[in-house]
Design an enzyme around this catalytic site. Sequence first.
Site, PDB file in Angstrom:
ATOM      1  N   PRO A 144      -6.645 -40.906 -14.810  1.00  0.00           N
ATOM      2  CA  PRO A 144      -7.502 -39.716 -14.793  1.00  0.00           C
ATOM      3  C   PRO A 144      -8.977 -39.999 -15.061  1.00  0.00           C
ATOM      4  CG  PRO A 144      -5.442 -39.180 -15.874  1.00  0.00           C
ATOM      5  CD  PRO A 144      -5.421 -40.661 -15.623  1.00  0.00           C
ATOM      6  N   TYR A 179      -3.139 -41.179 -20.728  1.00  0.00           N
ATOM      7  CA  TYR A 179      -2.756 -42.066 -21.833  1.00  0.00           C
ATOM      8  C   TYR A 179      -3.620 -41.685 -23.034  1.00  0.00           C
ATOM      9  CZ  TYR A 179      -1.381 -46.380 -24.194  1.00  0.00           C
ATOM     10  OH  TYR A 179      -0.851 -47.286 -25.077  1.00  0.00           O
ATOM     11  N   ILE A 181      -2.024 -41.021 -13.095  1.00  0.00           N
ATOM     12  CA  ILE A 181      -1.061 -41.382 -14.135  1.00  0.00           C
ATOM     13  C   ILE A 181      -1.728 -42.276 -15.176  1.00  0.00           C
ATOM     14  CG2 ILE A 181       1.171 -42.515 -14.552  1.00  0.00           C
ATOM     15  CD1 ILE A 181       1.761 -42.021 -11.525  1.00  0.00           C
ATOM     16  N   CYS A 182      -1.326 -42.107 -16.445  1.00  0.00           N
ATOM     17  CA  CYS A 182      -1.730 -42.994 -17.524  1.00  0.00           C
ATOM     18  C   CYS A 182      -3.251 -42.981 -17.718  1.00  0.00           C
ATOM     19  CB  CYS A 182      -1.203 -44.400 -17.249  1.00  0.00           C
ATOM     20  SG  CYS A 182      -1.353 -45.540 -18.641  1.00  0.00           S
ATOM     21  N   ALA A 183      -3.942 -44.080 -17.452  1.00  0.00           N
ATOM     22  CA  ALA A 183      -5.392 -44.147 -17.632  1.00  0.00           C
ATOM     23  C   ALA A 183      -6.157 -43.724 -16.386  1.00  0.00           C
ATOM     24  CB  ALA A 183      -5.795 -45.567 -18.023  1.00  0.00           C
TER      25      ALA A 183
END
Length: 379
Positions: A84, A101, A80-82
């Site tokens: 990855p 993100y 989720i978000c950063a």
Amino acid sequence: MEAPLSRITIAGVWDGTCVKCSRNVKICTDALFTDATQDKSYDIVILPGGLNGSKAFTSSAEVGRLLQKQDKENKLIAAICAAPTALKTHNIGKGKRITSYPSMKKELCDDYEYCEDKVVVDVMPGLEESISHDTSPRPTRAPMSDGDRAVPEQVKRFVFRSRKTQGRAAQDDEREESLEILIPELLQANYSFYTWPCAPVLAWYLWENREDLVGKRVLEIGAGTSLPGILASKCGAVVTLSDSASQPRTLQHIKRCCELNGVVDQVQIVGITWGYFLSSLFSLGQLDLIIGSDCFYEPTVFEDIVVVVAFLLEKNPCARFLCTYQERSADWSIEHLLNKWGLSCVHIALDSLGTNSDVNLHELMQDHTIHLLDIQRAE
């Protein structure tokens, strides 16, 4: 929330039993990561978002080993978000579809098929039948509704106080002034429906300088829940509140915030999209002050914001732009953009903010590093 019959383990990469998140939410872990992964397997591994947490995942060899084991066994991984970026570091799923993100896009697009969708699913062979992913078009939502249901609303109460001494003698009475503002927040995944820590900090600065607001023409950009702008209106300023013209629900929510505080007839609400010179930008009229809280949250829009501010300050050379900025990365800066567009910046010290009202500055900032910038045309 745990689903029925599921067994969920919350593991912490760092030592300590609880992690404090950006909105003061505390998440308590069940075990340290080393203990949670020793001789154990999981159906799905989820990496939550956040810049610092993602850096921890990226630098952890133990996280890498678990992800590689999960990948080898064709089991599910969610990021989720950063987060990855940790998949890239540990060589997981390269070549597959991915999202993140927005500011992480450049780090991922060379190794993955990057998608702009909020949710992307790309499964391994043999798992397709075990996952359902709704790709049907989403129903059109009426403002402040979620399908046929009203969006849950939570009202936050902000009270601004200060003490003033009447008269000059030591025995003169001390008088307290106060102002209450109610801000409705919607329980939806959209930045503009929450009051982020920068907004109360800017609002307190305006409150402590409220004598300077009387009669001033004020524009708030990226207003969202509009706490600073509503305070300015209640302190006698002529206020225009703005947010993206492409987000009508946000503009509708600004109106709701104004209605709750009895200023809907006093303020103007307009759509201004950063980087676009729409008619609303040209019809603003004269301005004395531009304000914004946490506008600089995403590096890809930094220049779009600066361009709009530079345009408005060129039209209003005596005006200034006051904005609060939350420090998220030491690598993010707007200094070169200010120089490029003929602007100068002064940092306003916040050390004494709220001292006359017994406000705890650290609590107000929610343990973030927040700066107050005064941006004007360069001489």
